[in-house]
Design a protein around this motif. Structure first.
Motif, PDB file in Angstrom:
ATOM      1  N   ALA A   1     -14.533 -15.951  -2.826  1.00 50.21           N
ATOM      2  CA  ALA A   1     -14.591 -15.059  -4.557  1.00 50.21           C
ATOM      3  C   ALA A   1     -15.911 -13.966  -3.565  1.00 50.21           C
ATOM      4  CB  ALA A   1     -14.593 -16.052  -5.223  1.00 50.21           C
ATOM      5  N   VAL A   2     -17.153 -14.254  -3.285  1.00 51.46           N
ATOM      6  CA  VAL A   2     -17.755 -13.397  -3.282  1.00 51.46           C
ATOM      7  C   VAL A   2     -17.427 -12.491  -2.677  1.00 51.46           C
ATOM      8  CG1 VAL A   2     -19.957 -13.754  -3.061  1.00 51.46           C
ATOM      9  CG2 VAL A   2     -19.202 -15.740  -3.990  1.00 51.46           C
ATOM     10  N   GLU A   3     -17.173 -12.098  -1.726  1.00 53.04           N
ATOM     11  CA  GLU A   3     -17.035 -11.359  -1.038  1.00 53.04           C
ATOM     12  C   GLU A   3     -15.960 -10.633  -1.368  1.00 53.04           C
ATOM     13  OE1 GLU A   3     -17.201 -14.659   0.756  1.00 53.04           O
ATOM     14  OE2 GLU A   3     -19.298 -13.516   1.179  1.00 53.04           O
ATOM     15  N   VAL A   4     -14.586 -10.541  -1.899  1.00 51.73           N
ATOM     16  CA  VAL A   4     -14.113  -9.973  -2.407  1.00 51.73           C
ATOM     17  C   VAL A   4     -13.818  -9.531  -3.948  1.00 51.73           C
ATOM     18  CG1 VAL A   4     -11.062  -9.995  -2.970  1.00 51.73           C
ATOM     19  CG2 VAL A   4     -12.067 -11.206  -1.441  1.00 51.73           C
ATOM     20  N   PRO A   5     -14.200  -7.785  -3.878  1.00 52.60           N
ATOM     21  CA  PRO A   5     -14.642  -7.542  -5.835  1.00 52.60           C
ATOM     22  C   PRO A   5     -13.194  -7.999  -6.284  1.00 52.60           C
ATOM     23  CG  PRO A   5     -13.742  -6.346  -3.067  1.00 52.60           C
ATOM     24  CD  PRO A   5     -13.628  -7.273  -2.974  1.00 52.60           C
ATOM     25  N   GLU A   6     -13.547  -6.765  -7.261  1.00 51.51           N
ATOM     26  CA  GLU A   6     -12.287  -6.536  -8.465  1.00 51.51           C
ATOM     27  C   GLU A   6     -11.151  -5.585  -7.199  1.00 51.51           C
ATOM     28  OE1 GLU A   6     -13.743  -5.368 -11.680  1.00 51.51           O
ATOM     29  OE2 GLU A   6     -11.591  -4.900 -12.104  1.00 51.51           O
ATOM     30  N   ILE A   7     -10.621  -6.034  -7.541  1.00 51.94           N
ATOM     31  CA  ILE A   7      -9.304  -5.149  -6.729  1.00 51.94           C
ATOM     32  C   ILE A   7      -8.292  -4.981  -7.703  1.00 51.94           C
ATOM     33  CG2 ILE A   7      -7.434  -4.549  -4.955  1.00 51.94           C
ATOM     34  CD1 ILE A   7      -8.745  -7.802  -3.897  1.00 51.94           C
ATOM     35  N   ASP A   8      -8.163  -3.012  -7.850  1.00 50.41           N
ATOM     36  CA  ASP A   8      -7.399  -2.683  -8.497  1.00 50.41           C
ATOM     37  C   ASP A   8      -6.136  -2.101  -8.345  1.00 50.41           C
ATOM     38  OD1 ASP A   8      -6.731  -0.735 -11.107  1.00 50.41           O
ATOM     39  OD2 ASP A   8      -8.664   0.247 -10.975  1.00 50.41           O
ATOM     40  N   THR A   9      -5.230  -2.860  -8.997  1.00 47.19           N
ATOM     41  CA  THR A   9      -4.292  -2.208  -8.315  1.00 47.19           C
ATOM     42  C   THR A   9      -3.379  -1.337  -9.412  1.00 47.19           C
ATOM     43  OG1 THR A   9      -3.072  -3.823  -9.686  1.00 47.19           O
ATOM     44  CG2 THR A   9      -3.772  -4.763  -7.165  1.00 47.19           C
ATOM     45  N   VAL A  10      -2.545   0.024  -8.097  1.00 49.21           N
ATOM     46  CA  VAL A  10      -1.477   0.918  -8.699  1.00 49.21           C
ATOM     47  C   VAL A  10      -0.522   0.476  -7.859  1.00 49.21           C
ATOM     48  CG1 VAL A  10      -1.391   3.659  -8.376  1.00 49.21           C
ATOM     49  CG2 VAL A  10      -3.722   2.529  -8.433  1.00 49.21           C
ATOM     50  N   VAL A  11       0.223   0.574  -9.139  1.00 47.08           N
ATOM     51  CA  VAL A  11       1.791   0.306  -8.973  1.00 47.08           C
ATOM     52  C   VAL A  11       3.080   1.645  -9.243  1.00 47.08           C
ATOM     53  CG1 VAL A  11       3.471  -2.000  -8.732  1.00 47.08           C
ATOM     54  CG2 VAL A  11       1.584  -2.422  -9.079  1.00 47.08           C
ATOM     55  N   LEU A  12       2.777   1.777  -8.688  1.00 47.96           N
ATOM     56  CA  LEU A  12       3.709   3.375  -8.636  1.00 47.96           C
ATOM     57  C   LEU A  12       5.353   2.555  -8.217  1.00 47.96           C
ATOM     58  CD1 LEU A  12       2.207   5.928  -8.659  1.00 47.96           C
ATOM     59  CD2 LEU A  12       4.551   6.117  -6.573  1.00 47.96           C
ATOM     60  N   GLU A  13       5.932   3.247  -9.221  1.00 52.77           N
ATOM     61  CA  GLU A  13       7.686   3.117  -9.009  1.00 52.77           C
ATOM     62  C   GLU A  13       8.687   3.821  -8.992  1.00 52.77           C
ATOM     63  OE1 GLU A  13       7.964   0.390 -13.227  1.00 52.77           O
ATOM     64  OE2 GLU A  13       8.563  -1.176 -12.082  1.00 52.77           O
ATOM     65  N   SER A  14       9.278   4.096  -7.887  1.00 51.95           N
ATOM     66  CA  SER A  14      10.337   5.458  -7.908  1.00 51.95           C
ATOM     67  C   SER A  14      10.976   4.994  -7.986  1.00 51.95           C
ATOM     68  CB  SER A  14       9.493   6.258  -6.464  1.00 51.95           C
ATOM     69  OG  SER A  14      10.220   4.733  -5.646  1.00 51.95           O
ATOM     70  N   GLY A  15      11.184   4.467  -8.373  1.00 49.99           N
ATOM     71  CA  GLY A  15      13.015   3.853  -9.129  1.00 49.99           C
ATOM     72  C   GLY A  15      14.508   3.847  -7.460  1.00 49.99           C
ATOM     73  N   GLU A  16      13.256   4.107  -6.083  1.00 50.41           N
ATOM     74  CA  GLU A  16      14.275   4.166  -4.640  1.00 50.41           C
ATOM     75  C   GLU A  16      13.308   2.943  -3.569  1.00 50.41           C
ATOM     76  OE1 GLU A  16      14.944   7.829  -2.897  1.00 50.41           O
ATOM     77  OE2 GLU A  16      14.186   9.075  -4.150  1.00 50.41           O
ATOM     78  N   GLY A  17      14.649   2.133  -3.073  1.00 48.92           N
ATOM     79  CA  GLY A  17      14.596   1.000  -2.657  1.00 48.92           C
ATOM     80  C   GLY A  17      15.598   0.134  -2.296  1.00 48.92           C
TER      81      GLY A  17
END
Ligand code: FES
Ligand code: FES
Lengths: 291, 180, 774
Positions: C700-716
């Motif tokens: 937990a010390v090495e891993v920083p706070e991770i900011d996630t950006v979740v984009l939803e293109s509506g295609e998959g």
């Protein structure tokens, strides 16, 4: 995997313990917190025939006398880390204790166990060397005293002989005007130290260094005191070019070896970095203490 | 040999050889598999339990060392079916994926808050550094411990969620290890 | 936080539904593979090789067999059919070139350190351990091959009769040499990646017993219940006499894709008739289970003066270790992804994987598609520096788009949102912080990637699911999906709930049983949400249609007007309604069933041919990502701290935002370990990394706070147009950290992991250069 079978003896007194250790047929080990020994047994790196549990012995607690602080062998790392009283008296030990293992290892691991185990990367080994003083070892003939400087003999080897038990550590308390510094470099939190330095610096009124004690971990087959560097510190303000000389002295004193994960060269350099940083912290604290 | 101890408030009696660890005794003699064997070498924290109120790696304690002691595992933390507040936080925050590290995380998180070693995010991270998790990247676990700490601090106690940090049969949480 | 919102008209898809399995897990109630015990079970353990390459001149088990409590010690000769065949797990199409074989127990020769030689079954685990010590093995050491380059030397010792070249893929589109010759800027570099371990927290484990009708039943931690067929083959039994069950698994990441304990559990129960348990220690798991390929990549990349790529020449050499396992397929992923998400008219790719005496390599999260990110992204950064263009701008000029074709012939049919991802990730960044102390330097780096989801299209992949109501109106899903921690099961509940209205807590899902559940394929290749999700979606929609027909008659409306709610169906906003119980009774009276079994079939493609001119579609689709890392380097110690991390991916549509974030955060953490600290260290092919104290996964010390950006293109191609997200986040962290370190210290590191020692050496070299110049 798992520890292999052994005979278990629970000792209630120091005499019982030393007797059990002495009379065992085969290899006998004392176990206190077991935070080094049990994992080593699980990894197949140790398989004693007899284990003498010294957990019940009355060897905890601390006592101050004649300019030294006596710490029972069963003093847990957590006490060093969290007790305000100990932090006041031996702040270097308190700071170094935070670097030992993980919180649960510190909850159970003991000072005596750590010193007797004599891991070359042991933080507390370096701390003990930095303070100096004596350890008390009990055996069939009663107690004997060994200077901390003579305690570590080699790779996982100490002055504690077979049938003997480390019962007490008496750390010499430095004079007022002393500051401490501890610095460790590891590949990851909770990893063994690639190198660490434990430092005590006493300053004059003018701010120059009157006395320095500098000990290293991780850079030899045992925790190591670095007297050449200590000599270089005396009379200096610990700034500028003398630091380069000290760093060189550390690299020259260190006896690191290559292993699969870290080269000897890097260990030596890391030790120098730790030493310089710990000295800086120690000198700063010493001066602040004087103000 | 016979080892007698208290497990989650109940008396236990296990017949085990002395070379068994506490973890092995819990799992293979006492039938409590909630503490996990992740490494067996004191590094991962998956086997964490409270021993006399203090968190230990149960893989690094020998069974005979537990004679007469009180052991609490994560399975003993819920009360009348209500999860312990940190457990509830972990579920709500998404801090549980494969769940193998979770029992140990719960024990460590509770102890960190109890000891005041969870004041800041950085402190929480240091307190959890001996608990490895391969799934979550830790962020949601750290957040859950923070939320639990805040609930503790404000003494929130609503909707049957417990805010105490003890476990059944446990003595009040001791000041850990401060000498005699 | 992702900021994802549940779309209007949706009930649970897109919401942070707490996972049903999380409650069980947090309370310590989940019964993992090693937590299960049967009365009278034996304890099984493996005797493993001390040598990396040796002839076995004697394996004497007599002393071991004579020990108290030891029931049997088996060697190769005792195994009904001692070969493990790796086709492609669970598939019906046999692809010749991908066939690989290894031994259940070593037969005369051991080829890696830790290879199983003998199998012990004993009344207690202590007796089994004692037996391991008592087995006498005489070895005649053979020369080892511990370097991929050297393995190709004609003089090198041959590890298998077929030679040391395990597999190769070669292709050229356009004319790479001519392209390079015409380029305004050409950069060339070599990149190296290390062997790593999956290091899930749950070591390999399972139990086995003989069930009714002689069915050998194995309950083990696996990603692939279809291995029941492989066990049957080894035991020389018909497929329908072996059953594999997987409980909730304590992490997989590809490490439980090949078999681990399964064959041994099968052998003990088949030969002794008694139940058995086998649990591997962490040390065995680290030392002897297959790991991630170490890869050496050489890249030459050329661009025109505008920064448009004109040529790429890639040479990939991967170390496959002692047995083939899935190496050929892993290499195909590398080949497909080698040019990255970039357009380039002239591309030559040569990819080879070889046998050595290292621990066999096989599947791991990212599966060959991730190592090459260090190469293609490193090249983009070099080119940007060479041309004096902003690295992100250079990427923007070259991104592939829908309608493009990757060099291997793969068409890209869905949108590529990389420009939007760059924008979103950049927006989240703050100005880089000041260094925290003297002799510290701060830097920032970016990396983009593409990673396929779903199986190779010519494998005719399919998934099936069963959904039915119980008479009380609760719902049951049956599907043989292994849940390895990613929420594979709970996402399916969410999908069924979305379609059928039944509240998630009234749905029970039975998973992971090869005998009692419809098969759905492996939890690998980022295919479960995509494949099983589509199967459950189809089943749920079919079921809805069936019930809506009956409800429509009773409620006297058109079927489309029937609304499905938590307790039952209704029309016109609840004006008239039927509880599910009533509806089911009505169904019974008109012979309409209230359960369905549905199969989803993935798109098909032209089978791959062992021919350099073959071009075509390899995968259904890809997931794209853009990550950014801020690091601080300690210039004296070389320690690198990741200060902040932003990770963005287009997931098409989120099913459960927390699960998506969890996959991204976990993938980034694993990628950071890959970048900075993890490695298996070998000395002459002896694996020295036998403990968790040596194999350094991040804390937990090495891993920083991770900011996630979740984009939803509506295609998959997944349910509700979702894309897979299990593997994609593992690719960018290493190149992003490499770029950030370069930004901080001005030196480029190209060999993973970037340990303090390596970084310190790079800083020193750079400072010495500067001194020399100054
Ligand atoms: S199993 Fe005890 S610390 Fe890992
Ligand atoms: S949730 Fe899987 S190890 Fe933490």
């Amino acid at each position: 995997m798992y520890p292999r079978p052994f005979e278990y003896v629970r000792a209630e007194t120091v005499d019982e313990a030393t007797e059990a250790l002495a009379s065992a047929g085969g290899e006998a080990r004392a176990i206190a917190g077991g935070q080094s020994l049990v994992p080593m047994m699980s990894l197949g790196l140790a398989s004693p025939d007899v284990l003498v549990d010294i957990g019940p012995l009355p060897l905890a607690g601390s006592e101050r006398a004649n300019g030294s602080l006596a710490l029972g062998a069963l003093t847990r790392h957590r006490e060093l880390e969290r007790s305000d009283e100990l932090a006041e008296q031996v702040p270097l030990a308190a700071e170094a204790a935070r670097y030992i293992g993980n919180p649960r290892v510190r909850n159970r691991g003991t000072l005596g166990g750590s010193l007797s185990h004599a891991d070359p990367a042991s933080e507390l080994g370096a701390v003990a060397l930095a303070y100096g003083g004596e350890v008390v070892i009990a055996g069939a003939e009663g107690e004997r005293r060994v200077a901390i400087d003579d305690f570590f003999e080699g790779f996982f080897a100490t002055a504690v002989g077979s049938g003997e038990l480390l019962t007490r550590v008496e750390l010499e308390l430095p004079p007022p005007g002393t500051g401490h510094g501890f610095c460790e470099i590891a590949n990851r939190a909770d990893d063994f130290a690639t190198a660490a330095a434990a430092v005590l610096v006493t300053v004059h009124d003018g701010g120059a260094c009157a006395e320095a004690r500098l000990a290293l971990a991780g850079v030899a087959d045992r925790p190591l005191r670095c007297e050449p560097a200590e000599r270089l510190c005396r009379g200096e303000t610990l700034e500028g070019e003398v630091l380069d000389a000290i760093a060189r002295a550390v690299v020259e004193t260190a006896e690191p070896e290559d292993d699969a994960f870290v080269s000897a060269d890097y260990r030596g350099r890391a030790a120098a970095v730790c030493a310089i940083r710990a000295l800086g912290d120690a000198a700063r604290r010493a001066r602040e203490g004087q103000e | 040999m016979t080892v007698r101890f208290t497990l989650n408030g109940e008396p236990q009696r296990c017949e085990v050889p002395p070379h068994w660890t506490l973890l092995r005794m819990l799992r293979d003699a006492a039938g409590h598999t909630d503490a996990k064997h992740g490494c067996g070498e004191g590094v991962c924290g998956a086997c964490a339990v409270f021993l006399d109120g203090i968190a230990v790696n149960s893989c690094s304690v020998l069974a005979p060392q537990v004679e007469g002691a009180t052991v609490e595992t994560v399975g003993g933390l819920d009360r009348d079916g209500d999860l312990h507040p940190l457990q509830a936080e972990l579920v709500a925050s998404g801090g549980v994926q494969c769940g193998f590290c979770t029992p140990g995380m719960v024990i460590s998180g509770i102890e960190a808050v109890r000891l005041g070693a969870a004041g800041s995010e950085a402190e929480i991270r240091h307190s959890l550094a001996g608990n490895l998790c391969r799934c979550t990247g830790y962020g949601k676990i750290v957040a859950a411990v923070g939320a639990y700490r805040d609930g503790e601090a404000t003494g929130v106690d609503g909707d049957g969620v417990r805010t105490t940090d003890g476990a059944p049969g446990a003595a009040p949480a001791p000041e850990v290890g401060i000498g005699p | 936080m992702s900021g994802v919102e549940v779309k209007p008209g949706r009930r649970v898809v897109g919401s942070d539904l707490a996972r049903h399995d999380a409650i069980e897990k947090v309370a310590g109630r989940t019964v993992y593979a090693a937590d299960f015990a049967l009365p009278g079970m034996l304890h099984a353990r493996l005797k493993r090789s001390d040598y990396a390459h040796a002839k076995l001149t004697r394996v004497d088990t007599t002393a071991a067999e004579a020990l108290d409590g030891v029931v049997a010690v088996y060697t190769a000769a005792d195994v009904p059919r001692n070969t493990v065949w790796v086709d492609v797990p669970g598939q019906t199409l046999e692809v010749g070139a991908l066939k690989a074989r290894s031994n259940v127990l070593a037969d005369g020769v051991v080829r890696y350190h830790g290879e199983p030689i003998a199998l012990v079954a004993a009344e207690s685990d202590d007796a089994a351990l004692a037996a391991l010590d008592a087995i006498e093995v005489d070895y005649e050491p053979l020369p080892v091959v511990d370097d991929a380059e050297r393995a190709l030397d004609p003089e090198a010792p041959q590890i298998h009769e077929s030679g040391n070249l395990l597999a190769h893929w070669e292709l050229e589109e356009g004319d790479a040499e001519a392209g390079i010759a015409s380029a305004a800027a050409v950069v060339e570099d070599e990149y190296r990646t290390q062997f790593i371990d999956h290091a899930y927290l749950e070591p390999e484990a399972g139990v086995s017993w003989r069930d009714t009708d002689g069915v050998i039943t194995i309950r083990a931690a696996t990603q692939v219940v279809e291995h029941f067929r492989d066990v049957a083959r080894i035991l020389d039994l018909p497929d329908n006499k072996v059953r594999l069950i997987t409980p909730y698994v304590g992490g997989g990441f590809g490490g439980k894709e090949d078999m681990t304990v399964e064959p041994y559990l099968g052998i003990v129960v088949a030969l002794t008739g008694r139940p058995a348990r086998m649990v591997w220690s962490r040390q065995e798991s680290l030392q002897a289970r297959q790991n991630r390929h170490a890869v050496r990549m050489r890249y030459r990349t050329g661009a025109d003066a505008d920064g448009r790529l004109v040529a790429m020449d890639v040479d990939i050499l991967s170390d496959g270790g002692a047995y083939a396992l899935l190496s050929a397929l892993v290499l195909l992923y590398s080949t497909t992804c080698a040019a990255g998400p970039y357009r380039c008219p002239n591309v030559r790719i040569r990819a080879r994987t070889v046998y050595t005496n290292h621990t066999p390599c096989s599947a791991m999260r990212g599966f060959g598609g991730m190592q090459v990110a260090l190469g293609y992204e490193g090249q983009m950064d070099r080119l940007a520096a060479e041309l004096g263009v902003d690295p992100l701008e250079l990427r923007r000029r070259n991104f592939v788009e829908r309608g493009d074709t990757l060099p291997i012939g793969q068409p890209l049919e869905t949108t590529v949102e990389l420009p939007a991802l760059i924008e979103a990730v950049t927006e989240r960044l703050e100005p880089p912080p000041e260094p925290s102390a003297p002799r510290r330097a701060v830097g920032r780096g970016f990396a983009c990637n593409l990673q396929p989801y779903g199986r190779c299209v010519w494998l005719n992949d399919w998934s099936s699911a069963w959904i039915g109501f119980e008479l009380d109106g609760t719902l049951v899903i049956r599907i043989a999906v292994p849940d390895i921690g990613g929420g594979q099961a709970s996402s399916l509940i969410q999908i069924a709930s979305e379609v059928l209205g039944v509240a998630p807590e009234r749905i029970t899902i039975h998973i992971g049983d090869s005998a009692l559940n419809p098969l759905t394929g492996t939890t690998t290749a980022t295919r479960q949400l995509y494949m099983s999700g589509n199967a459950v979606l189809k089943a749920a929609r079919d079921l809805r249609e069936q019930l809506a027909g009956v409800a429509a008659e009773l409620l006297e409306v058109e079927p489309e007007q029937v609304e499905f709610g938590a307790e039952g169906v209704s029309v016109a906003g609840g004006e008239r309604s039927l509880e599910f119980r009533e509806l089911l009774a009505a169904c019974a009276s008109v012979d309409v069933s209230w359960h369905v079994h549905a199969t989803y079939r993935a798109p098909k493609g032209v089978p791959w041919q062992a021919d350099e001119s073959w071009r075509g579609r390899v995968f259904p689709d890809f997931t794209y990502g853009c990550h950014a890392a801020d690091v601080e380097v300690d210039l004296d110690s070389g320690q690198t701290r990741v200060l902040r991390y932003v990770a963005g991916h287009d997931v098409g549509q989120t099913i459960n935002p927390q699960s998506v974030e969890g996959q991204i955060e976990g993938g980034v953490a694993m990628g950071l370990g890959y970048a900075l600290s993890e490695r298996l260290v070998f000395d002459e092919a002896q694996n020295l990394t036998g403990s968790f104290a040596q194999y350094l996964i991040p804390t937990a010390v090495e891993v920083p706070e991770i900011d996630t950006v979740v984009l939803e293109s509506g295609e998959g191609m997944g349910p509700f147009n979702a894309r897979g997200i299990g593997e994609p986040p593992i690719g960018p962290p290493a190149p992003a950290v490499a770029a950030a370190i370069r930004d901080a210290i001005g030196a480029r590191l190209t060999e993973l992991p970037f340990t303090p020692e390596r970084v310190a050496a790079a800083v020193r070299a750079r400072e010495e250069d500067a001194d020399a110049e100054g």
